[in-house]
Design a protein around this motif. Structure first.
Motif, PDB file in Angstrom:
ATOM      1  N   ASN A   1      -1.155  18.173  -6.232  1.00 39.93           N
ATOM      2  CA  ASN A   1      -2.152  17.138  -6.503  1.00 39.93           C
ATOM      3  C   ASN A   1      -2.577  16.384  -5.244  1.00 39.93           C
ATOM      4  N   GLY A   2      -2.016  16.756  -4.106  1.00 38.76           N
ATOM      5  CA  GLY A   2      -2.411  16.119  -2.846  1.00 38.76           C
ATOM      6  C   GLY A   2      -1.880  14.708  -2.715  1.00 38.76           C
ATOM      7  N   ILE A   3      -2.478  13.956  -1.813  1.00 35.01           N
ATOM      8  CA  ILE A   3      -2.058  12.585  -1.549  1.00 35.01           C
ATOM      9  C   ILE A   3      -2.657  11.647  -2.605  1.00 35.01           C
ATOM     10  N   ILE A   4      -1.814  10.769  -3.145  1.00 36.50           N
ATOM     11  CA  ILE A   4      -2.291   9.738  -4.077  1.00 36.50           C
ATOM     12  C   ILE A   4      -2.196   8.390  -3.374  1.00 36.50           C
ATOM     13  N   ARG A   5      -3.314   7.686  -3.323  1.00 35.47           N
ATOM     14  CA  ARG A   5      -3.351   6.393  -2.642  1.00 35.47           C
ATOM     15  C   ARG A   5      -3.335   5.271  -3.674  1.00 35.47           C
ATOM     16  N   ASN A   6      -2.325   4.417  -3.591  1.00 34.72           N
ATOM     17  CA  ASN A   6      -2.150   3.317  -4.540  1.00 34.72           C
ATOM     18  C   ASN A   6      -1.937   2.011  -3.796  1.00 34.72           C
ATOM     19  N   SER A   7      -2.053   0.929  -4.526  1.00 34.04           N
ATOM     20  CA  SER A   7      -1.616  -0.375  -4.028  1.00 34.04           C
ATOM     21  C   SER A   7      -1.012  -1.139  -5.187  1.00 34.04           C
ATOM     22  N   MET A   8      -0.105  -2.039  -4.864  1.00 38.07           N
ATOM     23  CA  MET A   8       0.488  -2.839  -5.939  1.00 38.07           C
ATOM     24  C   MET A   8       0.596  -4.288  -5.501  1.00 38.07           C
ATOM     25  N   ALA A   9       0.546  -5.157  -6.474  1.00 32.77           N
ATOM     26  CA  ALA A   9       0.723  -6.589  -6.242  1.00 32.77           C
ATOM     27  C   ALA A   9       1.701  -7.097  -7.282  1.00 32.77           C
ATOM     28  N   ASP A  10       2.764  -7.702  -6.821  1.00 30.69           N
ATOM     29  CA  ASP A  10       3.816  -8.175  -7.726  1.00 30.69           C
ATOM     30  C   ASP A  10       4.079  -9.652  -7.495  1.00 30.69           C
ATOM     31  N   LEU A  11       4.507 -10.310  -8.525  1.00 29.13           N
ATOM     32  CA  LEU A  11       5.107 -11.637  -8.396  1.00 29.13           C
ATOM     33  C   LEU A  11       6.553 -11.517  -8.858  1.00 29.13           C
ATOM     34  N   LEU A  12       7.455 -11.718  -7.925  1.00 28.47           N
ATOM     35  CA  LEU A  12       8.883 -11.695  -8.236  1.00 28.47           C
ATOM     36  C   LEU A  12       9.359 -13.143  -8.269  1.00 28.47           C
ATOM     37  N   TYR A  13      10.119 -13.498  -9.280  1.00 26.54           N
ATOM     38  CA  TYR A  13      10.561 -14.888  -9.400  1.00 26.54           C
ATOM     39  C   TYR A  13      11.964 -14.926  -9.979  1.00 26.54           C
TER      40      TYR A  13
ATOM     41  N   HIS B   1       4.386  -7.073 -12.456  1.00 28.54           N
ATOM     42  CA  HIS B   1       4.025  -5.955 -11.597  1.00 28.54           C
ATOM     43  C   HIS B   1       2.642  -5.432 -11.949  1.00 28.54           C
ATOM     44  N   THR B   2       1.829  -5.169 -10.925  1.00 27.98           N
ATOM     45  CA  THR B   2       0.540  -4.532 -11.168  1.00 27.98           C
ATOM     46  C   THR B   2       0.354  -3.371 -10.197  1.00 27.98           C
ATOM     47  N   ASP B   3      -0.231  -2.279 -10.690  1.00 25.71           N
ATOM     48  CA  ASP B   3      -0.567  -1.127  -9.861  1.00 25.71           C
ATOM     49  C   ASP B   3      -2.075  -0.938  -9.838  1.00 25.71           C
TER      50      ASP B   3
ATOM     51  N   MET C   1       0.858  -1.181   0.000  1.00 24.90           N
ATOM     52  CA  MET C   1       0.000   0.000   0.000  1.00 24.90           C
ATOM     53  C   MET C   1       0.896   1.232   0.000  1.00 24.90           C
ATOM     54  N   GLU C   2       0.567   2.188  -0.873  1.00 23.42           N
ATOM     55  CA  GLU C   2       1.442   3.344  -1.056  1.00 23.42           C
ATOM     56  C   GLU C   2       0.652   4.650  -0.880  1.00 23.42           C
ATOM     57  N   ARG C   3       1.291   5.604  -0.225  1.00 27.83           N
ATOM     58  CA  ARG C   3       0.700   6.916  -0.011  1.00 27.83           C
ATOM     59  C   ARG C   3       1.675   7.933  -0.621  1.00 27.83           C
ATOM     60  N   GLU C   4       1.475   8.251  -1.874  1.00 26.29           N
ATOM     61  CA  GLU C   4       2.407   9.133  -2.594  1.00 26.29           C
ATOM     62  C   GLU C   4       2.123  10.592  -2.227  1.00 26.29           C
ATOM     63  N   LYS C   5       3.189  11.349  -1.969  1.00 22.70           N
ATOM     64  CA  LYS C   5       3.004  12.740  -1.532  1.00 22.70           C
ATOM     65  C   LYS C   5       4.084  13.658  -2.092  1.00 22.70           C
TER      66      LYS C   5
ATOM     67  N   TYR D   1      -5.973   1.931  -1.636  1.00 28.20           N
ATOM     68  CA  TYR D   1      -5.189   1.015  -0.808  1.00 28.20           C
ATOM     69  C   TYR D   1      -5.655  -0.431  -0.953  1.00 28.20           C
ATOM     70  N   ARG D   2      -6.883  -0.627  -1.401  1.00 29.43           N
ATOM     71  CA  ARG D   2      -7.460  -1.976  -1.414  1.00 29.43           C
ATOM     72  C   ARG D   2      -7.658  -2.486  -2.833  1.00 29.43           C
ATOM     73  N   PHE D   3      -6.768  -2.100  -3.738  1.00 28.55           N
ATOM     74  CA  PHE D   3      -6.797  -2.620  -5.106  1.00 28.55           C
ATOM     75  C   PHE D   3      -8.140  -2.323  -5.788  1.00 28.55           C
ATOM     76  N   GLU D   4      -8.656  -1.116  -5.559  1.00 31.31           N
ATOM     77  CA  GLU D   4      -9.981  -0.794  -6.076  1.00 31.31           C
ATOM     78  C   GLU D   4     -10.033  -0.797  -7.607  1.00 31.31           C
ATOM     79  N   GLN D   5      -8.998  -0.259  -8.242  1.00 33.19           N
ATOM     80  CA  GLN D   5      -9.025  -0.123  -9.707  1.00 33.19           C
ATOM     81  C   GLN D   5      -7.651  -0.503 -10.266  1.00 33.19           C
ATOM     82  N   HIS D   6      -7.626  -1.542 -11.087  1.00 30.94           N
ATOM     83  CA  HIS D   6      -6.367  -1.967 -11.710  1.00 30.94           C
ATOM     84  C   HIS D   6      -5.964  -0.924 -12.758  1.00 30.94           C
ATOM     85  N   THR D   7      -4.779  -0.365 -12.625  1.00 25.97           N
ATOM     86  CA  THR D   7      -4.364   0.713 -13.528  1.00 25.97           C
ATOM     87  C   THR D   7      -3.195   0.338 -14.433  1.00 25.97           C
ATOM     88  N   GLN D   8      -2.293  -0.523 -13.945  1.00 24.13           N
ATOM     89  CA  GLN D   8      -1.092  -0.821 -14.738  1.00 24.13           C
ATOM     90  C   GLN D   8      -0.652  -2.265 -14.543  1.00 24.13           C
TER      91      GLN D   8
END
Lengths: 251, 179
Positions: A146-158, A177-179, A137-141, A183-190
């Motif tokens: 543009n204020g606080i940007i709230r993101n989450s990511m899920a990755d598989l590293l192998y 990698h997915t963005d 979970m990421e809180r970009e500032k 915080y709760r993976f509401e919208q898959h963006t990348q």
């Protein structure tokens, strides 16, 4: 080090100094001091971000810098803590399993990262196959306008690594990698795919690992293409990620 | 998980003054001759190299899980039917070279680590740890956590040395016992 985006120049470098300590055979903690440097100029092609193309953008670059030519910033970013609990040992079990947590407090962003660590060893433990399932979970500032940007990511590293000579190992590693927005993976963006080689050398009291991951492709979703062009994902990503780790045994 | 405390310090005393081991910068060296004297005293040892077939190598691999081929050129025999075998296994970063003395009845007489060049995990070279192999035969499981004690922070070296002793005992059963 994250290097190269669509055009122009983009270097997003993180410099992390960590001290780790084993509280027991199966539990270790660590603390990081994080520094950074950013250098960007005319590195974006997306007209959602740029009034004119190409412009200056990407993670760490505030929106006010988009038309200002070169952007440079560096300094101390913040600190992280780390804890790893080894549930099973890959030397004595078919699959080594560990749990990892790392909170980060920084000028650019705060984050909370969790990993499931998996490892299997073969051929007298000379061949290592490993995978990390990661959520963060990421809180970009970094962009006050543009204020606080709230993101989450899920990755598989192998990856796989083979000890081909005493002290020397080499192999490859990849990152799926997915963005997501929220915080709760509401919208898959990348989504982006990276893959590349790694090499490791161990001396008696120090070791060095180098890895290079090349972005082979990426896509943007959810109606926004701001961070995509030329079939790749940009934002905090580049065409290339280069990692260099040096460790020294203190005790 | 590479930064666990190294635990106790260098085990020079445990190796015994008679062996006069040299340890500097994470290295332990005991010569073959020193280990032979320690295990067999004045008893004469005669070189007894053996060449293993691919099928025999596979038997040893299956018995011990050590995948590197067994080198049969560092084997000695005494007049009373005892054996002295030098072998090596993979350590964390380097090979670990060790010697196994085998009594005429096939049991382990003594195990000695000849060369250990890791930065921690010296306990695998201590007789306090190696003594647990004395008296073991090829029938023993020799499994870490079962009949072989683990060493925190040196699990890989401990497991591989145990596997190596198992392999030497399997080689004794396969090719040496009948000679």
């Amino acid at each position: 080090m994250t290097h190269r985006q669509a055009v122009g120049r983009y270097d997003w470098n993180q410099y992390r100094t960590e001290i780790e300590y084993g509280l027991s055979d199966d539990f270790q903690i660590g603390a990081y001091l994080n520094a950074f440097s950013i250098r960007a100029q005319d590195n974006y092609l997306s007209d959602e971000v740029c009034a004119t193309t190409p412009c200056t953008a990407g993670f760490g670059v505030p929106g006010t810098a988009s038309s200002g030519g070169a952007y440079r910033r560096s300094g101390i970013d913040g600190a992280s803590l780390e804890a790893i609990w080894r549930i099973s040992n890959p030397v004595t079990s078919p699959v080594g399993v560990g749990l990892y947590v790392e909170p980060t407090w920084g000028k650019l962003e705060d984050s909370l990262e969790f990993r499931l660590l998996l490892q299997s060893n073969f051929l007298d433990d000379r061949l290592v196959l490993a995978a990390n399932a990661l959520v963060e979970m990421e809180r970009e500032k970094y962009d006050p306008a543009n204020g606080i940007i709230r993101n989450s990511m899920a990755d598989l590293l192998y990856g796989a690594s083979y000890r081909f000579a005493p002290r020397w190992s080499a192999g490859f590693e990849g990152r799926l990698h997915t963005d997501h927005d929220g915080y709760r993976f509401e919208q898959h963006t990348q989504t982006a795919n990276f893959i590349g080689p790694n090499v490791h050398y161990s001396a008696e009291r120090w070791w060095l690992t180098a890895a290079w991951r090349h972005q082979v492709g990426g896509s943007c979703y959810g109606g926004g293409t701001a961070d995509c062009s030329l079939g790749h994902v940009w934002d905090s990503h580049g065409r290339d990620q280069i990692m260099l780790k040096v460790g020294y045994l203190l005790n | 998980m590479q930064w666990f405390p190294a635990g106790s310090a260098l085990p020079l005393a445990a190796l015994g003054a008679a062996l006069a081991p040299v340890a500097a910068q994470a290295r332990i060296y005991v010569s073959v001759e020193q280990a032979q004297r320690e295990m067999f005293g004045a008893l004469a040892l005669t070189p007894h190299p053996v060449a293993l077939t691919a099928a025999q190598q596979e038997v040893l691999r299956a018995a011990s899980s050590v995948s590197l081929p067994f080198q049969g050129n560092r084997i000695w025999k005494t007049a009373d039917g005892s054996w002295f075998v030098v072998d090596e296994v993979v350590g964390k970063h380097e090979f670990v070279t060790y010697a196994v003395g085998i009594n005429a009845d096939g049991s382990v007489r003594r195990v000695e680590v000849l060369e250990y060049r890791e930065s921690y995990g010296y306990e695998v070279a201590e007789q306090k740890w190696l003594a647990q192999f004395v008296g073991k035969t090829v029938e023993a499981p020799l499994q870490l956590g079962r009949d072989v004690q683990n060493i925190g922070g040196a699990t890989l070296s401990a497991k591989h040395v145990a596997d190596g002793v198992k392999r030497v005992l399997a080689a004794y059963r396969l090719v040496l016992q009948a000679r």
